[in-house]
Design a protein around this motif. Sequence first.
Motif, PDB file in Angstrom:
ATOM      1  N   HIS A 175     -30.055 -57.947  23.422  1.00  0.00           N
ATOM      2  CA  HIS A 175     -29.281 -58.024  24.655  1.00  0.00           C
ATOM      3  C   HIS A 175     -29.808 -56.988  25.645  1.00  0.00           C
ATOM      4  O   HIS A 175     -30.137 -55.864  25.268  1.00  0.00           O
ATOM      5  CB  HIS A 175     -27.806 -57.761  24.353  1.00  0.00           C
ATOM      6  CG  HIS A 175     -26.891 -58.265  25.416  1.00  0.00           C
ATOM      7  ND1 HIS A 175     -26.773 -57.649  26.640  1.00  0.00           N
ATOM      8  CD2 HIS A 175     -26.067 -59.340  25.457  1.00  0.00           C
ATOM      9  CE1 HIS A 175     -25.899 -58.301  27.390  1.00  0.00           C
ATOM     10  NE2 HIS A 175     -25.453 -59.335  26.697  1.00  0.00           N
ATOM     11  N   ASN A 176     -29.873 -57.382  26.923  1.00  0.00           N
ATOM     12  CA  ASN A 176     -30.427 -56.480  27.934  1.00  0.00           C
ATOM     13  C   ASN A 176     -29.616 -55.200  28.114  1.00  0.00           C
ATOM     14  O   ASN A 176     -30.148 -54.182  28.557  1.00  0.00           O
ATOM     15  CB  ASN A 176     -30.558 -57.203  29.270  1.00  0.00           C
ATOM     16  CG  ASN A 176     -31.750 -58.139  29.300  1.00  0.00           C
ATOM     17  OD1 ASN A 176     -32.466 -58.282  28.311  1.00  0.00           O
ATOM     18  ND2 ASN A 176     -31.963 -58.804  30.419  1.00  0.00           N
ATOM     19  N   GLU A 177     -28.324 -55.241  27.784  1.00  0.00           N
ATOM     20  CA  GLU A 177     -27.506 -54.024  27.883  1.00  0.00           C
ATOM     21  C   GLU A 177     -27.999 -52.940  26.943  1.00  0.00           C
ATOM     22  O   GLU A 177     -27.724 -51.756  27.144  1.00  0.00           O
ATOM     23  CB  GLU A 177     -26.039 -54.341  27.565  1.00  0.00           C
ATOM     24  CG  GLU A 177     -25.232 -54.858  28.731  1.00  0.00           C
ATOM     25  CD  GLU A 177     -23.742 -54.807  28.440  1.00  0.00           C
ATOM     26  OE1 GLU A 177     -23.145 -53.719  28.519  1.00  0.00           O
ATOM     27  OE2 GLU A 177     -23.180 -55.867  28.116  1.00  0.00           O
ATOM     28  N   LYS A 193     -23.362 -52.673  23.912  1.00  0.00           N
ATOM     29  CA  LYS A 193     -22.497 -52.132  24.955  1.00  0.00           C
ATOM     30  C   LYS A 193     -22.336 -50.626  24.791  1.00  0.00           C
ATOM     31  O   LYS A 193     -22.185 -50.128  23.688  1.00  0.00           O
ATOM     32  CB  LYS A 193     -21.123 -52.816  24.884  1.00  0.00           C
ATOM     33  CG  LYS A 193     -20.227 -52.510  26.065  1.00  0.00           C
ATOM     34  CD  LYS A 193     -18.967 -53.358  26.013  1.00  0.00           C
ATOM     35  CE  LYS A 193     -18.089 -53.070  27.220  1.00  0.00           C
ATOM     36  NZ  LYS A 193     -16.847 -53.903  27.211  1.00  0.00           N
ATOM     37  N   ASN A 194     -22.408 -49.924  25.916  1.00  0.00           N
ATOM     38  CA  ASN A 194     -22.275 -48.463  25.959  1.00  0.00           C
ATOM     39  C   ASN A 194     -23.439 -47.735  25.301  1.00  0.00           C
ATOM     40  O   ASN A 194     -23.304 -46.564  24.920  1.00  0.00           O
ATOM     41  CB  ASN A 194     -20.956 -47.998  25.330  1.00  0.00           C
ATOM     42  CG  ASN A 194     -19.750 -48.420  26.151  1.00  0.00           C
ATOM     43  OD1 ASN A 194     -19.855 -48.599  27.360  1.00  0.00           O
ATOM     44  ND2 ASN A 194     -18.621 -48.594  25.501  1.00  0.00           N
ATOM     45  N   GLN A 237     -32.843 -49.237  27.112  1.00  0.00           N
ATOM     46  CA  GLN A 237     -32.778 -47.973  27.844  1.00  0.00           C
ATOM     47  C   GLN A 237     -34.197 -47.426  28.052  1.00  0.00           C
ATOM     48  O   GLN A 237     -35.097 -47.685  27.260  1.00  0.00           O
ATOM     49  CB  GLN A 237     -31.943 -46.933  27.074  1.00  0.00           C
ATOM     50  CG  GLN A 237     -30.507 -47.338  26.828  1.00  0.00           C
ATOM     51  CD  GLN A 237     -29.697 -47.425  28.106  1.00  0.00           C
ATOM     52  OE1 GLN A 237     -30.030 -46.795  29.121  1.00  0.00           O
ATOM     53  NE2 GLN A 237     -28.619 -48.202  28.073  1.00  0.00           N
ATOM     54  N   GLU A 278     -30.170 -61.963  30.502  1.00  0.00           N
ATOM     55  CA  GLU A 278     -29.142 -61.552  29.548  1.00  0.00           C
ATOM     56  C   GLU A 278     -29.755 -61.050  28.254  1.00  0.00           C
ATOM     57  O   GLU A 278     -29.333 -60.034  27.697  1.00  0.00           O
ATOM     58  CB  GLU A 278     -28.197 -62.715  29.252  1.00  0.00           C
ATOM     59  CG  GLU A 278     -27.046 -62.329  28.342  1.00  0.00           C
ATOM     60  CD  GLU A 278     -26.086 -63.476  28.095  1.00  0.00           C
ATOM     61  OE1 GLU A 278     -25.025 -63.244  27.487  1.00  0.00           O
ATOM     62  OE2 GLU A 278     -26.393 -64.625  28.489  1.00  0.00           O
TER      63      GLU A 278
END
Length: 254
Positions: free
Chosen positions: A185-187, A236-237, A190, A219
């Motif tokens: 997932h692209n989230e 996420k996060n 980093q 996405e």
Amino acid sequence: ARVEIGEVKPARLKTLVRANGRIAPVSSRVAHITSRFAGIVKEVRRDIGDQVKAGDVLAVVESNQNLQSFEVRTLKGGLITERHATIGEFATEGTALFVIIDLSELWADFTVFQRDVGAIREGQSVLIGTAYSQTVHFISPIVDETTQSRTVRAVVSSPPRGVAPGAFVTGEIAVAEFDVPLAVHNEAIQTVEGRTKVFVQEGERFEAREVELGRTDGEFSEVLSGLKAGDHYAVKNSFILKAELGKSEAEHVH
């Protein structure tokens, strides 16, 4: 930190055309209710915001010809969005006293520029906003002279709350699909010291692992190296882990 975990695995990515659009009523579901004869409005029984069924009485008009009163009924069910009937006013033949719209189905009309139209076909999926998916129903053959764009329409059945005529929306039209053996997932992606990294779960800890990425659909991204199938990673996060890594390295330097 509420870090959510994902698994590195195969995925089907999509090539997307993004476009801005607007929600509009389906023209065949809009009814203009008129008086059969000219006359004085004696009663108004329904108002804007009322939900009506076919055959419901909306108003009573006294005919200007024979002074007989008759009922103005709706031929279509839906929501009254306009009311032009006022007690004591003169109603002319052919003038709409009420406008009724059946909102159970709507149009999402997107503006697509000429460079992208060639890739679009009827039946392709369209993600409206962030969560509502439909398919391409119609591609206008007419090019707007000013913008050099065309209208691409999706029919929105049983629209959710907030999807209403006049609302501006964004759309993502999936013009192609392709399978990749590994994706994240692209989230989760980093940049650490100029390198692309994903935080991989190792027991109670996370390791910032450098990865090489390929194609993306906005996405998910294809993983070319650095990860293997079954790896668990922070989605996420994950930025919180990046921040913690930065603090740890700073403390180590001091």
